[in-house]
Each structure stands twice: as C-alpha cells, then as structure tokens.
Design an enzyme around this catalytic site. Sequence first.
Site, PDB file in Angstrom:
ATOM      1  N   ASP A  10      -0.657   7.488  -0.823  1.00 14.95           N
ATOM      2  CA  ASP A  10      -1.958   7.601  -0.545  1.00 14.95           C
ATOM      3  C   ASP A  10      -2.711   8.958  -0.114  1.00 14.95           C
ATOM      4  OD1 ASP A  10      -0.289   7.535   2.263  1.00 14.95           O
ATOM      5  OD2 ASP A  10      -1.451   6.315   2.888  1.00 14.95           O
TER       6      ASP A  10
ATOM      7  N   SER B 284       3.626  -0.677  12.534  1.00 15.36           N
ATOM      8  CA  SER B 284       3.002  -1.437  14.976  1.00 15.36           C
ATOM      9  C   SER B 284       2.381  -0.118  15.611  1.00 15.36           C
ATOM     10  CB  SER B 284       4.075  -1.219  15.673  1.00 15.36           C
ATOM     11  OG  SER B 284       4.720  -0.113  15.999  1.00 15.36           O
TER      12      SER B 284
ATOM     13  N   ASP C 253      -1.873   2.014   6.654  1.00 12.71           N
ATOM     14  CA  ASP C 253      -1.432   1.409   7.141  1.00 12.71           C
ATOM     15  C   ASP C 253      -2.478   0.299   8.015  1.00 12.71           C
ATOM     16  OD1 ASP C 253       0.623   2.179   6.749  1.00 12.71           O
ATOM     17  OD2 ASP C 253       0.850   3.779   8.739  1.00 12.71           O
TER      18      ASP C 253
HETATM   19  C1  GLA Z   1       3.793   5.488   6.051  1.00 12.70           C
HETATM   20  C2  GLA Z   1       2.080   6.653   6.389  1.00 12.70           C
HETATM   21  C3  GLA Z   1       1.112   5.813   5.468  1.00 12.70           C
HETATM   22  C4  GLA Z   1       1.846   6.440   4.105  1.00 12.70           C
HETATM   23  C5  GLA Z   1       3.585   5.992   4.187  1.00 12.70           C
HETATM   24  C6  GLA Z   1       4.301   6.358   2.950  1.00 12.70           C
HETATM   25  O1  GLA Z   1       3.535   4.549   6.639  1.00 12.70           O
HETATM   26  O2  GLA Z   1       1.988   6.138   7.718  1.00 12.70           O
HETATM   27  O3  GLA Z   1      -0.023   6.601   5.834  1.00 12.70           O
HETATM   28  O4  GLA Z   1       1.959   7.485   4.239  1.00 12.70           O
HETATM   29  O5  GLA Z   1       4.241   6.374   5.600  1.00 12.70           O
HETATM   30  O6  GLA Z   1       3.742   5.658   1.413  1.00 12.70           O
END
Ligand code: GLA
Length: 383
Positions: A35, A127, A172
């Site tokens: 991301d 969360s 997320d």
């Molecule tokens: C965490 C981060 C996301 C992403 C994932 C790995 O969840 O919050 O933004 O980078 O790791 O894909």
Amino acid sequence: MKDVLIARFRAVHSREPEVIARAPGRIEFIGNHTDYNGGTVLGAAIDRGVWVGLARRTDGRRRFASDSRAELVELAADASARATGTSSWVNYPLGMLLVMQAAGIETPAGFDFLAVSDVPPGAGLSSSAALELSSGLAFLAAQRQSLPREQLVKLGRKAENEFVGVPCGILDQGVSGFGRKDCLVHIDCRGPTFGIVPMPPGLDFWVFNTHTKHALVDGLYAERHKECMEAALGIGVGLLVEATPEALAAAETRLSRAAYKRARHVIDEIARVERATEALRAGDMALVGKLLLASHRSSRTWFENSSAELDLLVDVLEAEKGVYGARLTGGGFGGAVMALTSSQFDGDGAKRVEEAYWAKFGSKPDVIRAHTDDGASLVKEAP
Ligand code: GLA
C-alpha cells in the site's frame, strides 16, 4: 455489541450515548506492504468491529473510556499531546479529532466517549483503523455532519501517520471504510481508488492469532518503509509501483541487499494482487490459493517479516483438506495467519492446526472464523 456498548456507556458515564458508530476490522487478503509503495491490495472487512458511543458535554471536558481499560482518561479541551502508557489507545480517537479540526471540520468541544470492541488486538486485524473510523463517524454525527467516505478514510490514515506516528498506507482504513459483505475491497493506492470484487460463494475465512509480537514491531515496520523508499530512489522511480522486474534487476548492484530484497517482494506482490483479482473474478480458487501461498513465501523470504510461528501455521494449513491458501495477514513480525477455505475445512481441521502449533510452541493460537461484512457506518444518529 450495540447493547454491550449502551450498558457500559450508562455504567461509565451515567447517561445515554447520543450517537453510536461502528467500523469493522479487516483481513489483508493479498498485497503485503504494497500500500505505501503505491501498489494495489485486496482486503475484506470482517464481522468483528469497534463500536463508539458519544454524548456531547457543555463543559468542554473530554472523557474517554474503553472496555479494555478500567480507567477513564480525561483530557482538557485543548489537549493535543500524545498519550503514553495504558492510556495510549486514546491516541486513535484523539488523533482523529485533531486531524479533523486541522482540516476545518467542526468537532464537538467536550464529550463523553466509550469504545467497545470484539476485534482481538495485536492480531493484525486492524482494530486501530476501526477505532479511528468509528471515532471519526461519531464526532461527525455529534455535529450532525457527514463527509465523503474517501475523505474519512484519508483522515484516518493521516491520524495514524501524523499523530500516532506509524507510516502505514491506506489499506486498513480503506477496507474498514469501503468494506462490503460477500466482497473484497480492491484498493489502487496511488489514487487512491476503491473498488469491490465479489467473492465466489462457499468460501470461508479463518484467522489464527499467534499472540506473538516482535518486540520492535513498530520500529521494524518503519524500517521496512524506509528500505522500500530507498529502493525506489535507487531504481530511479518515485514509488516501487512504478518499477518493473527488469528495472530492479538492472539496479541490483546499486542497491543495498535489504533494499533489493524488499523491492523484489513488493514488485512481485503487486503483480500477484492483480492476478488474484482476475482469478477471483473467474472463480479460479485453486489459482487464488496458490497466489496466497506464494505471497506468504515472498513475505518470508524477501520482505523478512514472517516468523517461525506464522510459517508453521501456513505449512500446516497448506496440508489440510479444503484450504485453498494461507498467508500472514497485516504488518507481520508476529500477529496472525489467515486461511481461505471451502466448507470442507471445519472445526476438526482447525483443531489439528492448533495441535500442531501446540506441539511445536507449547501454546495455542486463537482461532477466529470470520465472515465478510459492510464497512463503517452510523448505528445511532444524534436526536
Ligand atoms: C499494516 C499497515 C498497512 C499495511 C500492512 C502491510 O497493517 O497498517 O497499511 O502496510 O501493515 O501490508
């Protein structure tokens, strides 16, 4: 959970919540650390979430409570310092409030706040993003306002990047905001643009939470972020999404070994996300499963964010009937593995996985059967 929230709100704040909002946790389906590199990623909002109740106060005091901490955290109306220790969970709603204010959005001056959650913390189910989005929706609803979904999601990421201090991408918050039942959320993180990919019927998600967490997990996430940016610079692109495998090969001798390995994973992983999206649309679950396993192996070998516990779970799951694929989900360095299965994989299969884990590590992972769900929403509007 709504009833739990209301009962606890009454017990803690001796009044009724004026507004209630809910945001789901998420499973990272495929697209590990793509991301913030501008790539694509697929995720599912799940039927576990964070519920926030809020009632305005006229005295400017802000009183935060949650179901996981006994104490009430009280902040002055102008408080903008990051909380530490056991009250540090407040940084998610507080960060959200501050970025909303900085964006010129009207927020309540004083309020009673309560969050309850059935997303297990530390399981890589996000969360924290669920808390940011449910808080944001509640602050807006208390002022009888709303925002375009994309803006809410971006503010959540901003709160996490700038206030909490984690250089995460949009995965997320994007999935928690744009989730849809029976679907995956596809995010092209460059826009970002958010789309929906329907899930073929008859699939199940299982999550195995190891409860392990690398002591330096936040620092390691930031370090991986840095190595990716360094790799992009060395290849001569803005973000790794713009790099081809050929460009990486040509730059190999200019890059540190770590930068090369991280880039190798990210570039291949972005291609896997696109292949998985097509395979899902074609209903080719065998291929989807292979891509999930390949994603895990790439995280393990090139991105180096797996662990012995996560690897064992993936290996044991791979050998189980009805498992299409399994991989670490989320940031890594501990946390959880998710498996995509048919109904052939059931409680007995999950037991066998637990037992194999127990035999090696002497503890049991939490087993969560998760279903896809809709994204963040308002549950109760202001009177
Ligand atoms: C965490 C981060 C996301 C992403 C994932 C790995 O969840 O919050 O933004 O980078 O790791 O894909």
